[in-house]
Design a protein around this motif. Sequence first.
Motif, PDB file in Angstrom:
ATOM      1  N   MET A   1       0.536  -1.296  -0.280  1.00 15.64           N
ATOM      2  CA  MET A   1      -0.155  -0.247   0.294  1.00 15.64           C
ATOM      3  C   MET A   1       0.960   0.901   0.049  1.00 15.64           C
ATOM      4  N   ALA A   2       2.289   1.063   0.916  1.00 18.44           N
ATOM      5  CA  ALA A   2       2.981   2.636   1.032  1.00 18.44           C
ATOM      6  C   ALA A   2       3.408   2.697  -0.829  1.00 18.44           C
ATOM      7  N   ALA A   3       3.755   1.923  -1.060  1.00 22.75           N
ATOM      8  CA  ALA A   3       3.911   1.366  -2.612  1.00 22.75           C
ATOM      9  C   ALA A   3       3.208   2.261  -3.665  1.00 22.75           C
ATOM     10  N   LYS A   4       2.217   2.201  -3.741  1.00 21.37           N
ATOM     11  CA  LYS A   4       1.166   2.748  -3.955  1.00 21.37           C
ATOM     12  C   LYS A   4       0.755   3.657  -4.165  1.00 21.37           C
ATOM     13  N   ARG A   5       1.068   4.855  -3.345  1.00 18.66           N
ATOM     14  CA  ARG A   5       0.721   5.767  -2.400  1.00 18.66           C
ATOM     15  C   ARG A   5       1.408   7.048  -3.578  1.00 18.66           C
TER      16      ARG A   5
ATOM     17  N   ASP B   1      11.848   6.467  -4.556  1.00 23.24           N
ATOM     18  CA  ASP B   1      12.964   5.419  -4.759  1.00 23.24           C
ATOM     19  C   ASP B   1      12.372   4.767  -3.593  1.00 23.24           C
ATOM     20  N   GLN B   2      11.854   5.555  -2.117  1.00 21.04           N
ATOM     21  CA  GLN B   2      11.430   4.159  -1.006  1.00 21.04           C
ATOM     22  C   GLN B   2      10.450   3.741  -1.091  1.00 21.04           C
ATOM     23  N   ASP B   3       9.366   3.856  -2.143  1.00 23.87           N
ATOM     24  CA  ASP B   3       8.238   3.570  -1.892  1.00 23.87           C
ATOM     25  C   ASP B   3       8.721   2.382  -3.179  1.00 23.87           C
ATOM     26  N   ALA B   4       9.623   2.533  -4.153  1.00 19.81           N
ATOM     27  CA  ALA B   4      10.247   1.661  -5.368  1.00 19.81           C
ATOM     28  C   ALA B   4      10.878   0.283  -4.548  1.00 19.81           C
ATOM     29  N   GLY B   5      11.575   1.219  -3.156  1.00 23.44           N
ATOM     30  CA  GLY B   5      12.095  -0.273  -2.917  1.00 23.44           C
ATOM     31  C   GLY B   5      11.601  -1.480  -1.638  1.00 23.44           C
ATOM     32  N   ILE B   6      10.399  -0.641  -1.082  1.00 21.91           N
ATOM     33  CA  ILE B   6       9.630  -1.079  -0.308  1.00 21.91           C
ATOM     34  C   ILE B   6       8.954  -2.154  -1.294  1.00 21.91           C
ATOM     35  N   GLN B   7       8.274  -1.658  -2.041  1.00 16.14           N
ATOM     36  CA  GLN B   7       7.977  -2.753  -3.335  1.00 16.14           C
ATOM     37  C   GLN B   7       8.509  -4.023  -3.597  1.00 16.14           C
ATOM     38  N   SER B   8       9.616  -3.329  -4.028  1.00 15.99           N
ATOM     39  CA  SER B   8      10.557  -4.345  -4.345  1.00 15.99           C
ATOM     40  C   SER B   8      11.174  -5.408  -3.427  1.00 15.99           C
ATOM     41  N   SER B   9      10.998  -5.117  -2.212  1.00 19.82           N
ATOM     42  CA  SER B   9      11.435  -6.068  -0.936  1.00 19.82           C
ATOM     43  C   SER B   9      10.124  -6.902  -0.693  1.00 19.82           C
ATOM     44  N   ALA B  10       9.087  -6.577  -1.264  1.00 18.16           N
ATOM     45  CA  ALA B  10       7.752  -6.997  -0.925  1.00 18.16           C
ATOM     46  C   ALA B  10       7.638  -8.314  -1.951  1.00 18.16           C
ATOM     47  N   LYS B  11       7.997  -8.079  -3.081  1.00 17.07           N
ATOM     48  CA  LYS B  11       8.162  -8.945  -3.993  1.00 17.07           C
ATOM     49  C   LYS B  11       9.399  -9.820  -3.672  1.00 17.07           C
ATOM     50  N   VAL B  12      10.418 -10.069  -2.214  1.00 17.32           N
ATOM     51  CA  VAL B  12      11.858 -10.172  -2.530  1.00 17.32           C
ATOM     52  C   VAL B  12      10.864 -11.535  -1.525  1.00 17.32           C
TER      53      VAL B  12
END
Length: 583
Positions: free
Chosen positions: A29-33, A45-56
Motif C-alpha cells: 500500500m505504501a508503494a502505491k501511494r 525511490d523509497q516506495d520502489a524499494g519497499i515494493q521490491s522488498s515485498a516481492k522478494v
Amino acid sequence: IRSAPAPPPRRELRATTAITPPAWTTMIMAAKRPAGGSKSSRRQDQDAGIQSSAKVALLSSLILLRILVGFHRHSGEKNYHGKSDGFGGDYEAQRHWMEITYHLPIGRWYSYDLAYWGLDYPPLTAYVSYICGWLSHVLVGPETVALVTSRAYEEVNHKAFMRASVLILDVLVYFTAVWVLAKRLEPRDVEQRMWTIGVALIQPSIILIDHGHFQYNTVALGLALWAFHYMTLPATLTNCIVGSILFCLSLNFKQMVLYYAPAVFSYLLGKCFAAQPKVSRASQCIGRFFVLGATVVATFTALWLPFVLFRSDGVSISQSVLQIVQRLFPFQRGLYEGKVSNIWCALSTKPFSFRARMPERFQPICALITTLSLCLPFCVCGFHVGRKRLTNENEPQHLRSLLWAAAGTSLSFFLASFQVHEKSILLPLSPLSLLIADTPLLCFWFGVAAAWTLWPLVENDRIQSAYFSCLVIFSLVSLLYGRPFATLREYSRGSFALVGGDIASTIDRSKWIYVIVVASFVAMLGLHIFESAISPPQGLPDIFPVLWSIGGAGIFCMSWCCFYRQLSLVSASVDEGAQLKSK
C-alpha cells in the motif's frame, strides 16, 4: 494490514455489491501511494524499494514452502507403495531415466528394459533427463546413475540433488511465466497482481505432486503458459510463431499437455481468420495457417529427428517413431488407472458398471466422442475470440479467453478422455489459478477440491502432514485475500447478480451456489473424518477411494459448467469492446 478501497467491479461478474479485498501488506500500500511535495523523487525511490522488498519476501516464502515439502517422503520411498506387487515410484522412474539416457545410445532410450520404468515421456523429457544425469554424475557421484547397479538408489545427497532439480526448473520456467502473465492480467493494480502470483504459486496440488510425490510438471505447465503469453500479444505473426514453438516444447515435455491443444488450435485458427486492413482475407488466412503449421512440423522434426538418425541397427524409420508413440500412448492400460475423479471411474461403480459392460474395443471411441463433445463449446468460443482483432485495449481479455478455454478443454479431457491419471487435474488448475481476480470463489473451491481428490495418492506416498499443511496455508492465504469468502457471503444473501435473468431467479441461483459450495466443503471434511474413524467394511475395502472419486467427479462436472459460463462472459466483453471501438 489496512483496508484498500474497493476496486471497480469486473464487467463479466456485474456484482451488485462491491467486494472489497484487503490490502496485500502495508508495504504494498505504501508503494502505491502517490508522492508529493518537494521530496517526491526520494519518496518514489523509497516506495520502489519497499515494493521490491515485498516481492522478494513473497517469492522467498513460496520457495521455502517447496523446500519444506521436499523434506517429506517421495513416491515409492524405500520401496513402499501400499501394495506388494510394485517397485519404486515416480522418483525412481525419473532417476532411472537419467541413468539410461546418460549411458545408452539414443536409439535405445525407448526400448531398454521396459519392464523396469521404461521411458514413456516425450523426447524433450529425455533430453532434460540426460542433462540431469550428467549433472548428477559430475556433482554427486557416478554411483547415482550407474547403469543397472544404481537402481533404487536413495542416498540423501542425491535426493537433495533431485529435489533441487525440480525446484530450479520450477522457478526458472513456471515462476517466471506466472509472474509475466499476472503482470499482463493486472497491469495497473499492483496489489491484485501480487495476490494473483501468490495464489497461483501456492496451489497445494502443484506443490504436493512436484515437490512431494516428485515430478517435473511445472516445466510443461510453465512452457504452456509462456506459449499463451506470446500467442495473445498484440503484434505481428512472429509472436504466434514463438508461442507455437513454446507450446510444441511443452507438448514434447509431457504428452498430457495435449489437453490444451483444442483450445490453442481453435484460438490460433481464429487468428488466421482475423481481418487485417488492405489484405485479402483468403490469402491472409491460408498464409497464416501454412506458417503456423510449418512451425509445428519443424519443431517436432527437430526434437524427433535424432531418434531417427541414430536409431538402432535393424530398426526402420517407421519402427523407431512408432516405438516412441506406443510408449507415449499406452492404450492397452485401459480406460483409467486407480480411482481418478472423472466420469468413467464414477460410472464404473455399481449399479452402472460402465467399464465392465462396455466392450474394451469400444471404450476409446466412446471416450473420444465424449471428450470432443465437452471440448467443442470452449473451442467455439476460443475461435470466436481469436477472430477479433487483437489490440492493446483488448489484449487482457484475449489472454483471459485463452486461459479459460485451456482450462475448459483440459478439464474436459480429465473428465472423459482415455487413460486419465489423477495428476492430470493440474492442467485445468494452472490457468485457472491466474484468473482468481475474475472468480475468486471458483478458484478457491476448485483448488481445494483438486488437492482433496489427490488424497489416495497422498496416503500412498505417506505425505499426509505435507497435504494438510499445504491446504491450511492455502486456506489462510485465501482468508487474508478475503474475496473468496466475501463472494460466498454475497451468494448466501442472494445479492450477487448473475448476467441474464430477473432478480428472483438471480437470488435463487445465488443461494443454490452457496448451498452447493458449503455442502461440498462439509462433505470433503466429513470423508476425512469418517476414513480416520471408521474401518471400511470387509466386503468393500475400496469404499473410501470410490467415494473420493464420485465426489471429485461431481465437483469437477459443476466446475466445467462454471468454466464455460466465464469464457462466454469474457468472449462477450471482447465483442462489446470491439463494437465500442468501431463506433
